[in-house]
Design a protein around this motif. Structure first.
Motif, PDB file in Angstrom:
ATOM      1  N   THR A  64      43.636  -2.700  52.947  1.00  0.00           N
ATOM      2  CA  THR A  64      43.584  -2.186  51.571  1.00  0.00           C
ATOM      3  C   THR A  64      43.850  -3.261  50.518  1.00  0.00           C
ATOM      4  O   THR A  64      43.120  -3.321  49.507  1.00  0.00           O
ATOM      5  N   PRO A  65      44.856  -4.144  50.672  1.00  0.00           N
ATOM      6  CA  PRO A  65      45.021  -5.217  49.686  1.00  0.00           C
ATOM      7  C   PRO A  65      43.798  -6.113  49.570  1.00  0.00           C
ATOM      8  O   PRO A  65      43.453  -6.559  48.463  1.00  0.00           O
ATOM      9  N   GLU A  66      43.118  -6.381  50.711  1.00  0.00           N
ATOM     10  CA  GLU A  66      41.901  -7.192  50.663  1.00  0.00           C
ATOM     11  C   GLU A  66      40.812  -6.481  49.877  1.00  0.00           C
ATOM     12  O   GLU A  66      40.072  -7.097  49.103  1.00  0.00           O
ATOM     13  N   LEU A  67      40.693  -5.171  50.078  1.00  0.00           N
ATOM     14  CA  LEU A  67      39.692  -4.402  49.339  1.00  0.00           C
ATOM     15  C   LEU A  67      39.978  -4.433  47.845  1.00  0.00           C
ATOM     16  O   LEU A  67      39.064  -4.630  47.026  1.00  0.00           O
ATOM     17  N   LYS A  68      41.239  -4.251  47.475  1.00  0.00           N
ATOM     18  CA  LYS A  68      41.586  -4.263  46.054  1.00  0.00           C
ATOM     19  C   LYS A  68      41.287  -5.616  45.418  1.00  0.00           C
ATOM     20  O   LYS A  68      40.796  -5.682  44.281  1.00  0.00           O
ATOM     21  N   GLN A  69      41.553  -6.689  46.140  1.00  0.00           N
ATOM     22  CA  GLN A  69      41.246  -8.006  45.588  1.00  0.00           C
ATOM     23  C   GLN A  69      39.743  -8.193  45.434  1.00  0.00           C
ATOM     24  O   GLN A  69      39.272  -8.772  44.452  1.00  0.00           O
ATOM     25  N   ALA A  70      38.980  -7.687  46.415  1.00  0.00           N
ATOM     26  CA  ALA A  70      37.521  -7.771  46.310  1.00  0.00           C
ATOM     27  C   ALA A  70      37.018  -6.981  45.107  1.00  0.00           C
ATOM     28  O   ALA A  70      36.102  -7.413  44.395  1.00  0.00           O
ATOM     29  N   GLN A  71      37.626  -5.829  44.866  1.00  0.00           N
ATOM     30  CA  GLN A  71      37.234  -5.025  43.707  1.00  0.00           C
ATOM     31  C   GLN A  71      37.590  -5.733  42.402  1.00  0.00           C
ATOM     32  O   GLN A  71      36.793  -5.754  41.453  1.00  0.00           O
ATOM     33  N   LEU A  72      38.779  -6.326  42.356  1.00  0.00           N
ATOM     34  CA  LEU A  72      39.190  -7.039  41.143  1.00  0.00           C
ATOM     35  C   LEU A  72      38.303  -8.250  40.888  1.00  0.00           C
ATOM     36  O   LEU A  72      37.964  -8.553  39.731  1.00  0.00           O
ATOM     37  N   ASP A  73      37.889  -8.943  41.945  1.00  0.00           N
ATOM     38  CA  ASP A  73      36.985 -10.086  41.784  1.00  0.00           C
ATOM     39  C   ASP A  73      35.634  -9.625  41.238  1.00  0.00           C
ATOM     40  O   ASP A  73      35.031 -10.297  40.391  1.00  0.00           O
ATOM     41  N   PHE A  74      35.163  -8.479  41.739  1.00  0.00           N
ATOM     42  CA  PHE A  74      33.890  -7.944  41.245  1.00  0.00           C
ATOM     43  C   PHE A  74      34.018  -7.517  39.787  1.00  0.00           C
ATOM     44  O   PHE A  74      33.111  -7.751  38.974  1.00  0.00           O
ATOM     45  N   ARG A  75      35.141  -6.892  39.462  1.00  0.00           N
ATOM     46  CA  ARG A  75      35.378  -6.502  38.069  1.00  0.00           C
ATOM     47  C   ARG A  75      35.382  -7.730  37.152  1.00  0.00           C
ATOM     48  O   ARG A  75      34.838  -7.686  36.039  1.00  0.00           O
ATOM     49  N   GLN A  76      35.989  -8.810  37.606  1.00  0.00           N
ATOM     50  CA  GLN A  76      35.998 -10.018  36.785  1.00  0.00           C
ATOM     51  C   GLN A  76      34.578 -10.521  36.559  1.00  0.00           C
ATOM     52  O   GLN A  76      34.237 -10.958  35.454  1.00  0.00           O
ATOM     53  N   ALA A  77      33.748 -10.457  37.595  1.00  0.00           N
ATOM     54  CA  ALA A  77      32.349 -10.872  37.434  1.00  0.00           C
ATOM     55  C   ALA A  77      31.639  -9.990  36.414  1.00  0.00           C
ATOM     56  O   ALA A  77      30.851 -10.482  35.585  1.00  0.00           O
ATOM     57  N   GLU A  78      31.908  -8.679  36.432  1.00  0.00           N
ATOM     58  CA  GLU A  78      31.296  -7.780  35.456  1.00  0.00           C
ATOM     59  C   GLU A  78      31.800  -8.079  34.045  1.00  0.00           C
ATOM     60  O   GLU A  78      31.030  -7.991  33.068  1.00  0.00           O
ATOM     61  N   ILE A  79      33.072  -8.403  33.932  1.00  0.00           N
ATOM     62  CA  ILE A  79      33.621  -8.791  32.627  1.00  0.00           C
ATOM     63  C   ILE A  79      32.908 -10.033  32.100  1.00  0.00           C
ATOM     64  O   ILE A  79      32.519 -10.099  30.923  1.00  0.00           O
ATOM     65  N   GLU A  80      32.719 -11.019  32.960  1.00  0.00           N
ATOM     66  CA  GLU A  80      32.046 -12.252  32.547  1.00  0.00           C
ATOM     67  C   GLU A  80      30.593 -11.999  32.177  1.00  0.00           C
ATOM     68  O   GLU A  80      30.070 -12.607  31.229  1.00  0.00           O
ATOM     69  N   GLU A  81      29.928 -11.088  32.896  1.00  0.00           N
ATOM     70  CA  GLU A  81      28.536 -10.765  32.561  1.00  0.00           C
ATOM     71  C   GLU A  81      28.462 -10.017  31.238  1.00  0.00           C
ATOM     72  O   GLU A  81      27.519 -10.209  30.461  1.00  0.00           O
ATOM     73  N   THR A  82      29.439  -9.173  30.964  1.00  0.00           N
ATOM     74  CA  THR A  82      29.480  -8.487  29.671  1.00  0.00           C
ATOM     75  C   THR A  82      29.621  -9.491  28.533  1.00  0.00           C
ATOM     76  O   THR A  82      28.938  -9.394  27.498  1.00  0.00           O
ATOM     77  N   VAL A  83      30.496 -10.471  28.718  1.00  0.00           N
ATOM     78  CA  VAL A  83      30.651 -11.530  27.715  1.00  0.00           C
ATOM     79  C   VAL A  83      29.338 -12.276  27.533  1.00  0.00           C
ATOM     80  O   VAL A  83      28.944 -12.606  26.400  1.00  0.00           O
ATOM     81  N   ARG A  84      28.635 -12.545  28.628  1.00  0.00           N
ATOM     82  CA  ARG A  84      27.347 -13.251  28.544  1.00  0.00           C
ATOM     83  C   ARG A  84      26.367 -12.478  27.668  1.00  0.00           C
ATOM     84  O   ARG A  84      25.688 -13.065  26.804  1.00  0.00           O
ATOM     85  N   VAL A  85      26.305 -11.158  27.862  1.00  0.00           N
ATOM     86  CA  VAL A  85      25.374 -10.342  27.073  1.00  0.00           C
ATOM     87  C   VAL A  85      25.787 -10.316  25.598  1.00  0.00           C
ATOM     88  O   VAL A  85      24.946 -10.457  24.698  1.00  0.00           O
ATOM     89  N   LEU A  86      27.077 -10.149  25.336  1.00  0.00           N
ATOM     90  CA  LEU A  86      27.543 -10.140  23.954  1.00  0.00           C
ATOM     91  C   LEU A  86      27.265 -11.469  23.266  1.00  0.00           C
ATOM     92  O   LEU A  86      26.850 -11.505  22.092  1.00  0.00           O
ATOM     93  N   ARG A  87      27.467 -12.553  23.990  1.00  0.00           N
ATOM     94  CA  ARG A  87      27.196 -13.869  23.416  1.00  0.00           C
ATOM     95  C   ARG A  87      25.696 -14.037  23.139  1.00  0.00           C
ATOM     96  O   ARG A  87      25.307 -14.620  22.112  1.00  0.00           O
ATOM     97  N   ALA A  88      24.856 -13.518  24.033  1.00  0.00           N
ATOM     98  CA  ALA A  88      23.411 -13.606  23.820  1.00  0.00           C
ATOM     99  C   ALA A  88      22.998 -12.851  22.564  1.00  0.00           C
ATOM    100  O   ALA A  88      22.176 -13.328  21.775  1.00  0.00           O
ATOM    101  N   VAL A  89      23.574 -11.666  22.363  1.00  0.00           N
ATOM    102  CA  VAL A  89      23.287 -10.904  21.146  1.00  0.00           C
ATOM    103  C   VAL A  89      23.732 -11.681  19.922  1.00  0.00           C
ATOM    104  O   VAL A  89      23.000 -11.804  18.925  1.00  0.00           O
ATOM    105  N   ASN A  90      24.922 -12.238  19.980  1.00  0.00           N
ATOM    106  CA  ASN A  90      25.470 -12.966  18.835  1.00  0.00           C
ATOM    107  C   ASN A  90      24.692 -14.254  18.555  1.00  0.00           C
ATOM    108  O   ASN A  90      24.637 -14.717  17.414  1.00  0.00           O
ATOM    109  N   ASP A  91      24.089 -14.819  19.601  1.00  0.00           N
ATOM    110  CA  ASP A  91      23.312 -16.057  19.433  1.00  0.00           C
ATOM    111  C   ASP A  91      21.861 -15.813  19.017  1.00  0.00           C
ATOM    112  O   ASP A  91      21.089 -16.771  18.890  1.00  0.00           O
TER     113      ASP A  91
END
Length: 489
Positions: free
Chosen positions: A248-275
């Motif tokens: 279970t701790p390994e699964l939670k870390q995998a989920q948190l890593d995926f969430r971080q990737a989604e956060i970074e992709e959201t920033v990428r899209v927002l930056r593209a709009v702003n640019d």
């Protein structure tokens, strides 16, 4: 014609069953006539000075894979980032009308969310999935989000806005919109926090509420540019091809890593709009929203971006602050609501201002967290940020429960108060979070402590009465206890 010759339906007996049936029938007809969901309340309008718009943006990603774990059923990667989906709440042009229907609080197809909840309960089959779908439809199926869909962005906002408790007023001016990226909790989705996000948008902030596809939510529909769709439901260890070392701790870390990737992709899209690439984002959006994005160039204040999250999302937000600000995660502050406990260890490597808010239920209940009291771990984390020279606060919102920042108490106020023990008025419950968030955003912009954030420690421990360095002013006594503040580090 005598009464005895009338059909039975026209000569009823006033039995308790008949009275209850009539009341229920009248209630159902009333809800149908007024467009209200059964057994619940509609979401309220936003209280800020600006109209609120919302856009669902789903943007294709480069197939980024954050883990090699696969699904048992298909052999496909469980943590493959195909698209990123978020709802963007923003201050809208005054008087703008939308020709699109308002977003449903539970997105279609409703059966995807219902089946996901059945999987959470470990009772997913055809019958239970159908029952969950009917129940969800009856409770919230017609509930809509008050924001106007896909209307133009407001031209500008005042330079700084303060809560009613702040006396010092800055000079008026104009500025770009500060940005908040919001991460939802376990068993939640991007639409569970619409009032919190919309309230902030009504006060001049742009809020991107992410839909996480890490298996922690009930269900979501992934939509691709080519028009294909596929549902993704809640999944756990039993749904994955893993060996005994992946627990279970390994699964939670995998989920948190995926969430971080989604956060970074959201920033990428927002930056593209702003640019200036808003038109491209719109063209690639299978949700067909964002027709005005081409005019949003340069509208975001990317020097004032805050990562925020609740519960599992709060733990993920803290993880995303490791090494921030950086190009992928340009966060200059973190708003952390009820972090930790069952969502994994907390990142202490934070070098930007943060505000951690516990609900009353989160502080009140003693929990052992990796060998220490959870409250102590959070307190030490915040003190560490202060010692590194960044302003940090830790406080408890009195009378609230873990779901108070969500829409749930607004939609089902009686049920949520009864089941969670919350004693605060449901509107105040969201309002206190919105007010302190705005003060925190203003601190990041002006580097000036205002309102609640101008106070020192009032309770170094939860509900203590003799070890704070400042008495809580009357205006805040019903709502807050401050455990750590910058001056007390």
């Amino acid at each position: 014609m005598s009464r005895s010759r009338l059909p039975p339906i026209l000569r009823p007996r006033l039995t308790p069953r008949y009275v209850v049936s009539c009341v229920a029938a009248v209630y159902v007809v009333y809800c149908w006539l007024w467009g209200m969901p059964l057994f619940s309340s509609n979401l309220p309008a936003y209280s800020g000075p600006h109209s609120v718009g919302v856009i669902d943006i789903e943007s294709p990603c480069d197939g980024r894979k954050t883990s090699d774990v696969k699904f048992k059923s298909t052999g496909e990667p469980a943590f493959l980032l195909e698209t990123v989906l978020f709802s963007l709440y923003y201050p809208a042009m005054k008087g703008a009308k939308s020709d699109k229907p308002k977003h449903l609080w539970v997105p279609k197809p409703l059966s995807v969310t219902a089946e996901g909840y059945a999987k959470f309960a470990h009772i997913s089959n055809f019958l239970t999935n159908s029952i969950f779908t009917v129940a969800l439809w009856g409770l919230t199926g017609s509930t809509t989000i008050p924001a106007n869909v896909d209307v133009p962005l407001r031209e500008n906002v005042p330079t700084l806005k303060f809560t009613e408790h702040v006396e010092d007023k800055p000079e008026a001016g104009e500025e770009n919109f500060p940005v908040i990226v919001f991460s939802h909790g376990m068993a939640s989705s991007r639409t569970d926090y619409t009032h919190f996000c919309g309230e902030l948008a009504s006060r001049g902030y742009v809020v991107a509420a992410i839909e996480h596809r890490d298996g922690s939510g009930p269900g979501t529909m992934i939509m691709n540019v080519d028009g294909t769709e596929k549902p993704l439901y809640h999944f756990g260890l039993g749904d994955l091809q893993v060996d005994a070392s992946f627990d279970t701790p390994e699964l939670k870390q995998a989920q948190l890593d995926f969430r971080q990737a989604e956060i970074e992709e959201t920033v990428r899209v927002l930056r593209a709009v702003n640019d200036g690439s808003g038109a491209t984002i719109f063209e690639m959006n299978p949700r067909k929203e964002g027709e005005h994005l081409s005019s949003w160039e340069g509208k975001f204040d990317m020097t004032n971006v805050t990562i925020a999250g609740h519960s599992y999302g709060a733990t993920g937000a803290l993880q995303a602050l490791k090494g921030a600000p950086c190009p992928e995660r340009p966060f200059h502050g973190g708003l952390i609501l009820d972090p930790g406990k069952s969502s994994g260890p907390l990142n202490h490597d934070v070098d930007v201002p943060i505000l951690i808010v516990h609900s009353n239920s989160w502080s009140k209940k003693h929990s052992v967290f990796f060998g220490q009291p959870h409250f102590t771990v959070v307190k030490d984390l915040v003190k560490g940020v202060n010692k590194r020279g960044k302003a940090a606060w830790f406080m408890t919102s009195l009378g609230t429960s873990h779901p108070s920042v969500t829409d749930a108490p607004l939609i089902e106020p009686t049920l949520l108060s009864w089941t969670t023990g919350s004693t605060i008025d449901v509107y105040d419950g969201v309002g206190v979070y919105v007010n302190v968030t705005e003060e925190f955003m203003l601190y990041q912009k002006a580097h000036k402590r205002m309102g609640l954030l101008a106070l020192d420690v009032t309770h170094s421990e939860y509900d203590s009465h003799d070890n704070g360095t400042q008495e809580m002013p009357q205006a805040y006594q019903r709502f807050w206890q401050i455990h750590v503040a910058p001056d007390s580090a």
